[in-house]
Design a protein around this motif. Structure first.
Motif, PDB file in Angstrom:
ATOM      1  N   ARG A  99      -1.861   9.767  -4.467  1.00  0.00           N
ATOM      2  CA  ARG A  99      -0.666  10.582  -4.675  1.00  0.00           C
ATOM      3  C   ARG A  99      -0.973  12.045  -5.010  1.00  0.00           C
ATOM      4  N   SER A 100      -2.124  12.317  -5.607  1.00  0.00           N
ATOM      5  CA  SER A 100      -2.483  13.722  -5.906  1.00  0.00           C
ATOM      6  C   SER A 100      -3.899  13.987  -5.405  1.00  0.00           C
ATOM      7  N   ASN A 129       8.821   1.853  -2.252  1.00  0.00           N
ATOM      8  CA  ASN A 129       8.499   3.252  -2.531  1.00  0.00           C
ATOM      9  C   ASN A 129       9.651   3.912  -3.305  1.00  0.00           C
ATOM     10  N   ARG A 188     -11.351   8.945 -11.218  1.00  0.00           N
ATOM     11  CA  ARG A 188     -11.108   8.553  -9.832  1.00  0.00           C
ATOM     12  C   ARG A 188     -12.336   8.642  -8.946  1.00  0.00           C
ATOM     13  N   LEU A 246      -2.983   3.600  -4.152  1.00  0.00           N
ATOM     14  CA  LEU A 246      -1.834   4.467  -3.844  1.00  0.00           C
ATOM     15  C   LEU A 246      -1.651   5.520  -4.927  1.00  0.00           C
ATOM     16  N   ASP A 247      -1.895   5.125  -6.139  1.00  0.00           N
ATOM     17  CA  ASP A 247      -1.763   6.052  -7.261  1.00  0.00           C
ATOM     18  C   ASP A 247      -2.778   7.198  -7.138  1.00  0.00           C
ATOM     19  N   ALA A 248      -4.013   6.858  -6.806  1.00  0.00           N
ATOM     20  CA  ALA A 248      -5.048   7.890  -6.644  1.00  0.00           C
ATOM     21  C   ALA A 248      -4.718   8.808  -5.465  1.00  0.00           C
ATOM     22  N   GLU A 285      -1.960  -0.833  -5.407  1.00  0.00           N
ATOM     23  CA  GLU A 285      -1.171   0.052  -6.273  1.00  0.00           C
ATOM     24  C   GLU A 285      -2.063   1.136  -6.876  1.00  0.00           C
ATOM     25  N   ARG A 286      -3.253   0.749  -7.311  1.00  0.00           N
ATOM     26  CA  ARG A 286      -4.170   1.732  -7.919  1.00  0.00           C
ATOM     27  C   ARG A 286      -4.641   2.742  -6.868  1.00  0.00           C
TER      28      ARG A 286
END
Ligand code: AMP
Ligand code: MG
Length: 491
Positions: free
Chosen positions: A462-463, A43, A471, A458-460, A455-456
């Motif tokens: 994040r916001s 992280n 998304r 986690l990326d979604a 990873e994808r």
């Protein structure tokens, strides 16, 4: 010497205040080394906040640390002792598979625990192997980071290191160690341990330590221990409200899993609710529904009562007076929860000011959602996005009537549609860690060694409050397949 230089470059800045508490509260020991450490997820933003160098730590040397093979300079590893009520029954527990490395002092001067979870047996392991499996550690990483992005107080996840070893549950599983970051690991159960096995001076030392660490503004005069009880209760009221408003089910709210800092801790069988139903339970072992979604505020109070009991000797020299003080705090907890819940529901409905009928408006919607098995997250987000007619309640007359009432209510406030939408969208996330998405990410990672899916995701996550067209796959509820989702505690 070389290793000291590496630690210096990594930015470790440990202090070990917990290790200065009376010795009964912990056992000093080192993690048990593992065969072949490898960092599988790290992280970077959290490392930056901690004052740690991602560059220096995403290395074989970093993997040695995050797997427990090497203790960084300045750390003073220990297993914490605690007890707890598990499903209502008192038990002696303690870190059975975790070690506190120490407290990292961040560049902003904050003090946070760095803990390895899955780092081997300790004197508190009972029959456990002290180890953790890769899947559940990645799951904790995903959900804790999602909670953080949602703005909900939580422990966080710095890294997961695969151990290269096999652990044995119902099947053979790859082992892993999670590096957890927390405001502290002080639990209601820590006080239950102290009340049971320590003397009053030690209990007082623990209470003073907790006050200093989490409530330093509590005055030296006055009833500081009553302040401690009240502050912990208020933070739990705030925390559990936040869970309820996003449909989060902790799943195992034992007193040892309730942190005195007010952070969400111990991600085991937790999950987010899909269709709204207060009776929702995901955990396979919670057969009585003790920790069901709708029961969480009540269990919060139950746990706080156990906390209050441990503090009684410090609250008042007269036992009965102490009980009275504690009961008043518990009443305040219920009021605070109720107040926060209603305020949160108003925000989710786009209401800026208070009107007497607001509670009924919220409760009627929830009733309709339950009847129509409407997805909790999607329903509120559709309302926020101005797509009220697309919810699972469709054009049922009762829902139409509710919409009309809500429209009339909105018309009675000055704020325009844009402000209303902003309020609603910032109160109801578009993206949550949906169970089927989490499972898919874990399966790819654990079975195929493919961390891209995670990873994808986690990326979604994040916001979560933003509507991003690409998304939508993360926003849709799972197709109803008749099989209830189950989570397992055998982590
Ligand atoms: P949890 O359900 O994760 O909150 O854990 C409850 C208690 O069981 C804690 O004291 C843990 O340290 C302990 N525990 C859980 N899994 C293991 C394990 N594999 N080995 C030893 N202790 C464990
Ligand atoms: Mg626990």
């Amino acid at each position: 010497m070389k290793e000291n230089l590496i630690d210096l470059a990594a930015g470790w800045n440990f202090d070990n205040s917990y290790a200065r508490l009376p010795g009964d509260f912990f056992t000093r020991m080192n993690p048990a080394p593992v065969r072949s450490p490898r960092i599988v997820i790290f992280n970077e933003p959290l490392a930056l906040f901690l004052g740690l160098s991602a560059e220096a730590l995403q290395t074989p040397e970093g993997a040695e640390i995050f797997a427990g093979n090497r203790v960084p300079e300045g750390a003073d590893p220990l297993a914490q002792a605690y007890a707890g009520h598990q499903f209502g029954h008192f038990t002696m527990l303690g870190d059975g598979r975790a070690l506190l490395l120490g407290e990292q002092i961040t560049p902003r001067g904050e003090r946070v625990d760095i803990q390895l979870k899955g780092s081997g047996r300790t004197p508190y392991s009972r029959r456990g192997d002290g180890r953790a499996a890769l899947g559940p550690m990645l799951r904790e990483y995903i959900i804790s980071e999602a909670m953080h992005a949602l703005g909900i107080p939580t422990t966080r996840s710095l890294a997961v290191a695969a151990t290269g070893e096999t652990i044995y549950r119902e099947t053979d599983l790859p082992g892993a160690v999670l590096t957890r970051v927390a405001a502290s690991h002080l639990r209601v159960g820590t006080f239950e341990y102290a009340a049971q096995w320590a003397d009053e001076a030690e209990l007082r030392a623990l209470a003073d330590y907790t006050l200093e660490r989490h409530y330093p503004e509590a005055e030296a005069g006055g009833n500081r221990y009553l302040t401690l009880l009240r502050e912990v209760a208020m933070r739990q009221a705030a925390l559990i409200t936040r869970w309820m408003l996003v449909g989060f089910i902790h799943g195992v709210m034992n007193t040892d899993n309730m942190a005195l800092s007010g952070e969400t801790i111990d991600y085991g069988p937790c999950a987010f609710m899909d269709a709204y139903d207060p009776a929702t339970v995901f955990s396979s072992i919670d057969t009585q529904g003790r920790y069901a979604y709708g029961n969480q505020p009540h269990i919060g109070a139950w746990n706080l009562a156990r906390f209050a009991e441990t503090l009684l000797p410090l609250l008042h020299e007269d036992g009965e007076q102490g009980v009275k003080l504690a009961e008043d705090v518990l009443a305040e907890y219920h009021e605070e929860y109720d107040r926060r819940w209603l305020a949160g529901m108003r925000a989710k409905l786009g209401l800026f000011r208070e009107e007497p009928e607001d509670r009924a408006l919220a409760e009627e919607l929830l009733g309709l959602m339950q009847k129509h098995r409407a997805d909790y997250t999607s329903t509120f987000r559709l309302l926020a996005d101005g797509k009220a007619e697309e919810t699972a309640m469709g054009d049922s007359p009762e829902y139409r009537a509710w919409l009309t009432r809500r429209q009339a209510r909105l018309a009675r406030q000055q704020e325009g549609p844009e402000a209303v939408q902003r309020l609603m969208q910032s109160s109801s996330p578009a993206v949550i860690p949906r169970n089927h998405r989490v499972e898919e990410a874990l399966e790819a990672a654990v079975q195929d060694g493919d961390f891209g899916v995670m990873e994808r995701l986690l990326d979604a996550l994040r916001s979560p409050y933003e509507s991003v067209p690409e998304r939508t796959e993360y926003c849709t509820a799972p197709a109803a397949n008749g099989r209830p989702y189950r989570t397992f505690c055998g982590t």
